[in-house]
Design a protein around this motif. Structure first.
Motif, PDB file in Angstrom:
ATOM      1  N   ARG A 126      -0.611   4.727  -7.256  1.00  0.00           N
ATOM      2  CA  ARG A 126      -1.292   3.800  -7.794  1.00  0.00           C
ATOM      3  C   ARG A 126      -2.920   3.672  -7.551  1.00  0.00           C
ATOM      4  N   PRO A 127      -3.812   3.868  -8.090  1.00  0.00           N
ATOM      5  CA  PRO A 127      -5.221   3.555  -7.791  1.00  0.00           C
ATOM      6  C   PRO A 127      -5.418   2.163  -7.330  1.00  0.00           C
ATOM      7  N   ALA A 128      -6.168   2.050  -6.606  1.00  0.00           N
ATOM      8  CA  ALA A 128      -6.208   0.491  -5.943  1.00  0.00           C
ATOM      9  C   ALA A 128      -7.616   0.633  -4.868  1.00  0.00           C
ATOM     10  N   ALA A 129      -8.134  -0.550  -4.999  1.00  0.00           N
ATOM     11  CA  ALA A 129      -9.392  -0.774  -3.882  1.00  0.00           C
ATOM     12  C   ALA A 129      -8.876  -1.757  -3.006  1.00  0.00           C
ATOM     13  N   VAL A 130      -9.650  -1.779  -1.821  1.00  0.00           N
ATOM     14  CA  VAL A 130      -9.058  -2.888  -1.015  1.00  0.00           C
ATOM     15  C   VAL A 130     -10.435  -3.481  -0.336  1.00  0.00           C
ATOM     16  N   ALA A 131     -10.473  -4.938  -0.238  1.00  0.00           N
ATOM     17  CA  ALA A 131     -11.630  -5.456   0.186  1.00  0.00           C
ATOM     18  C   ALA A 131     -11.056  -6.162   1.547  1.00  0.00           C
ATOM     19  N   THR A 132     -11.918  -5.835   2.738  1.00  0.00           N
ATOM     20  CA  THR A 132     -11.629  -6.407   4.111  1.00  0.00           C
ATOM     21  C   THR A 132     -12.804  -7.051   4.493  1.00  0.00           C
ATOM     22  N   VAL A 133     -12.329  -8.466   4.676  1.00  0.00           N
ATOM     23  CA  VAL A 133     -13.529  -9.219   5.403  1.00  0.00           C
ATOM     24  C   VAL A 133     -13.580  -8.936   6.771  1.00  0.00           C
ATOM     25  N   ILE A 134     -14.828  -8.447   7.176  1.00  0.00           N
ATOM     26  CA  ILE A 134     -15.186  -8.032   8.427  1.00  0.00           C
ATOM     27  C   ILE A 134     -15.716  -9.190   9.197  1.00  0.00           C
ATOM     28  N   GLU A 135     -16.548  -9.862   8.744  1.00  0.00           N
ATOM     29  CA  GLU A 135     -17.209 -11.212   9.412  1.00  0.00           C
ATOM     30  C   GLU A 135     -17.256 -12.214   8.450  1.00  0.00           C
ATOM     31  N   SER A 136     -17.057 -13.502   9.026  1.00  0.00           N
ATOM     32  CA  SER A 136     -17.113 -14.631   8.231  1.00  0.00           C
ATOM     33  C   SER A 136     -17.508 -16.000   9.109  1.00  0.00           C
ATOM     34  N   THR A 137     -18.600 -16.284   8.173  1.00  0.00           N
ATOM     35  CA  THR A 137     -18.846 -17.877   8.618  1.00  0.00           C
ATOM     36  C   THR A 137     -18.414 -18.925   7.685  1.00  0.00           C
ATOM     37  N   ARG A 138     -17.650 -18.336   6.827  1.00  0.00           N
ATOM     38  CA  ARG A 138     -17.101 -19.629   5.788  1.00  0.00           C
ATOM     39  C   ARG A 138     -15.774 -20.256   6.465  1.00  0.00           C
ATOM     40  N   SER A 139     -15.574 -21.379   6.248  1.00  0.00           N
ATOM     41  CA  SER A 139     -14.378 -21.995   6.454  1.00  0.00           C
ATOM     42  C   SER A 139     -13.084 -21.671   6.141  1.00  0.00           C
ATOM     43  N   GLY A 140     -12.235 -21.444   6.717  1.00  0.00           N
ATOM     44  CA  GLY A 140     -11.024 -21.014   5.997  1.00  0.00           C
ATOM     45  C   GLY A 140     -10.630 -19.457   5.611  1.00  0.00           C
ATOM     46  N   VAL A 141     -11.873 -18.687   5.975  1.00  0.00           N
ATOM     47  CA  VAL A 141     -11.574 -17.351   5.560  1.00  0.00           C
ATOM     48  C   VAL A 141     -11.954 -16.418   6.981  1.00  0.00           C
ATOM     49  N   VAL A 142     -10.974 -15.804   7.638  1.00  0.00           N
ATOM     50  CA  VAL A 142     -10.909 -15.178   8.876  1.00  0.00           C
ATOM     51  C   VAL A 142     -11.241 -13.780   8.640  1.00  0.00           C
ATOM     52  N   PRO A 143     -11.861 -12.971   9.685  1.00  0.00           N
ATOM     53  CA  PRO A 143     -11.824 -11.599   9.656  1.00  0.00           C
ATOM     54  C   PRO A 143     -10.589 -11.067   9.524  1.00  0.00           C
ATOM     55  N   GLY A 144     -10.331  -9.944   8.740  1.00  0.00           N
ATOM     56  CA  GLY A 144      -9.134  -9.331   8.644  1.00  0.00           C
ATOM     57  C   GLY A 144      -8.620  -9.756   7.159  1.00  0.00           C
ATOM     58  N   THR A 154      -3.099  -7.702  -7.936  1.00  0.00           N
ATOM     59  CA  THR A 154      -3.668  -7.973  -6.923  1.00  0.00           C
ATOM     60  C   THR A 154      -2.770  -8.315  -6.022  1.00  0.00           C
ATOM     61  N   GLU A 155      -2.756  -8.108  -4.930  1.00  0.00           N
ATOM     62  CA  GLU A 155      -2.336  -8.477  -3.687  1.00  0.00           C
ATOM     63  C   GLU A 155      -3.244  -9.027  -2.481  1.00  0.00           C
ATOM     64  N   THR A 156      -3.051 -10.225  -1.984  1.00  0.00           N
ATOM     65  CA  THR A 156      -3.961 -10.891  -0.947  1.00  0.00           C
ATOM     66  C   THR A 156      -3.061 -11.125   0.502  1.00  0.00           C
ATOM     67  N   TRP A 157      -3.939 -11.315   1.568  1.00  0.00           N
ATOM     68  CA  TRP A 157      -3.565 -11.783   2.671  1.00  0.00           C
ATOM     69  C   TRP A 157      -4.463 -12.542   3.501  1.00  0.00           C
ATOM     70  N   ASN A 158      -3.944 -13.794   3.601  1.00  0.00           N
ATOM     71  CA  ASN A 158      -5.083 -14.735   4.283  1.00  0.00           C
ATOM     72  C   ASN A 158      -6.332 -15.122   3.259  1.00  0.00           C
ATOM     73  N   LEU A 159      -6.025 -14.978   1.995  1.00  0.00           N
ATOM     74  CA  LEU A 159      -7.274 -15.343   1.130  1.00  0.00           C
ATOM     75  C   LEU A 159      -6.780 -16.465   0.061  1.00  0.00           C
ATOM     76  N   GLU A 160      -7.619 -17.320  -0.167  1.00  0.00           N
ATOM     77  CA  GLU A 160      -7.570 -18.308  -1.121  1.00  0.00           C
ATOM     78  C   GLU A 160      -7.995 -17.653  -2.389  1.00  0.00           C
ATOM     79  N   PRO A 161      -7.365 -18.133  -3.530  1.00  0.00           N
ATOM     80  CA  PRO A 161      -7.537 -17.641  -4.861  1.00  0.00           C
ATOM     81  C   PRO A 161      -9.081 -17.476  -5.415  1.00  0.00           C
ATOM     82  N   ALA A 162      -9.779 -18.365  -4.846  1.00  0.00           N
ATOM     83  CA  ALA A 162     -11.455 -18.363  -5.249  1.00  0.00           C
ATOM     84  C   ALA A 162     -11.962 -17.465  -4.469  1.00  0.00           C
TER      85      ALA A 162
END
Length: 260
Positions: A126-144, A154-162
């Motif tokens: 199943r063709p898919a793309a992955v977005a991985t947060v490497i660095e973050s200064t935004r509150s509530g969003v952690v690297p990884g 879609t499937e998310t891990w440690n990400l808010e919908p917005a």
């Protein structure tokens, strides 16, 4: 090492209950063996499968991976081997650039997310793309924090919908282009966008003796091979142990019995 071999290693280590680290190249400059989006696995004890370099970085990555497992926190590691730094790693052949690697813990307690979701799609073709947060200064969003995006799911891990909605825009471009890239977002995020390449599959029609070396060559490449023949005697003769499956099918039933 092929995608299939990485996945087989993951499944073995998972069955053993091991903690692991997903090491992903997210940025390079100059001459490097691998480019953004390339992934390998490292076990908590330092074992690794796959290479990000010609062998000059993996030992050090394994040491960092132990720390990542102990702390349960993702970490970015940079190796700058341009110029005089080459002397630190032997000849420096193929290791003459800058390479940045992101280490994500894959823990049994978290069901090995987010890598488990990646594997699921790669095996299902199943063709898919992955977005991985490497660095973050935004509150509530952690690297990884990770988004796995398909055309209609879609499937998310440690990400808010917005935040996921923001990342989905770039993932849609990656789904079309098939190219990985690393970008710094205006809203305090640095993100790797990369395609998920499926395990190649080969359908081999005919189980004659000339098919046996073809199956073995495809297996060496890490492909999933299905052998189909309407002659049961050819299949019973053997030689297709390295195929994913060998099935008896008459031609008229091929489309009904196999997911072409």
């Amino acid at each position: 090492m092929s995608i299939r071999q990485i996945i087989e290693t993951y499944e073995t280590w998972r069955a053993e209950g091991r903690s692991m680290v997903l090491a992903t190249v997210f940025e390079t400059l100059g001459s490097t063996y691998s480019k953004a989006g390339h992934r390998i696995l490292i076990a908590g004890n330092g074992d690794y499968r796959g290479l990000v370099s010609g062998g000059c970085l993996e030992g050090d990555l394994a040491e960092h991976a132990r720390t990542v497992v102990e702390r349960g926190e993702a970490q970015a590691v940079t190796y700058d081997m341009r110029g005089e730094a080459d002397e630190l790693f032997g000849l420096g052949v193929g290791c003459e650039g800058l390479i940045r690697v992101f280490l994500q813990p894959l823990m049994p307690a978290q069901d090995y997310a987010p890598f488990a979701g990646m594997v699921k799609r790669q095996l299902a073709n199943r063709p898919a793309a992955v977005a991985t947060v490497i660095e973050s200064t935004r509150s509530g969003v952690v690297p990884g924090a990770t988004l796995i995006a398909e055309a209609d799911a879609t499937e998310t891990w440690n990400l808010e919908p917005a935040v996921a909605d923001e990342l989905m825009v770039a993932c849609a471009r990656v789904l079309k282009s098939g190219q990985a890239y690393f970008a710094t977002q205006p809203a305090g995020l640095s993100v790797l966008y990369a395609p998920l390449k499926p395990v190649p599959k080969l359908l081999l029609l005919g189980a004659g003796q000339d098919a046996i070396p073809l199956v073995n060559m495809a297996a060496n490449l890490g492909w999933l091979v299905t052998v189909a023949d309407h002659r049961p005697g050819y299949l019973k003769r053997g030689g297709f142990e390295r195929a994913e499956r060998a099935v008896h099918i008459v031609p008229d039933e091929l489309a009904q019995k196999l997911p072409l």
